[in-house]
Design a protein around this motif. Structure first.
Motif: not given
Length: 167
Positions: A103-105, A50-54, A66-67, A56-61
């Motif tokens: 894809i990141a999950i 969740d930390a990594r995807i959060a 987390p998502t 990435l989500n902040g950086q790109f969206r």
């Protein structure tokens, strides 16, 4: 021949979940259901936390939380007409496949959502991988007609894998 799915394990819990097998199965089923060959395409799936995807989500969206899954198509493939299927990409050569994207999950979010929805973890992950792959192929769910098309397509692909309708 290049593998259809390249896997990046950023969180070791994905090794126990067999992310490589789930990813390959989802990719093969998605391409086959859309009438595309598995040879000539590749994509990357990163299993993270969740930390990594959060991040990435902040950086790109610009959404720093987390998502469950994020996708980055290698090129824009959406249909010009709302509610219509995107034009399928052309496959590359077996030794030089067309890269569909990345894809990141996120492990914790997927685990939590599966528990909340009383679904097997592997079914939920398979659904999210199919969803992400469809995004790489130009499908989207911003407009209602596009969302309907994407959901119908996901449901059909998942049924072929023995995964119940997630909607």
């Amino acid at each position: 021949m290049e593998p259809l799915v390249d896997i990046v394990i950023d969180d070791s819990r994905w090794e126990d979940a067999d992310l490589p097998a789930l990813s390959a199965r989802a990719a093969e089923a998605t391409l086959t259901a859309l009438g595309l060959p598995c040879e000539g395409f590749n994509l990357v799936v990163m299993g993270c936390d969740d930390a990594r995807i959060a991040e990435l989500n902040g950086q790109f969206r610009q959404k720093g939380q987390p998502t469950n899954v994020l996708s980055w198509p290698s090129e824009e493939r959406a249909s010009d007409v709302v509610g219509e299927m995107p034009e399928p990409p052309e496959p590359g050569e077996p030794d030089d496949p067309e890269h569909l994207g990345d894809i990141a999950i996120a492990y914790e979010t997927c685990l939590r959502e599966a528990a909340e929805q009383a679904k097997p973890f592997s079914d939920h992950v398979t659904h999210l991988l199919v969803h992400g792959i469809l995004h790489l192929l130009g499908y989207d769910h911003i407009e209602d007609a596009d969302a309907d098309l994407m959901e119908r397509t996901e449901t059909r692909i998942l049924a072929g894998l023995g995964v119940p309708d997630p909607y």
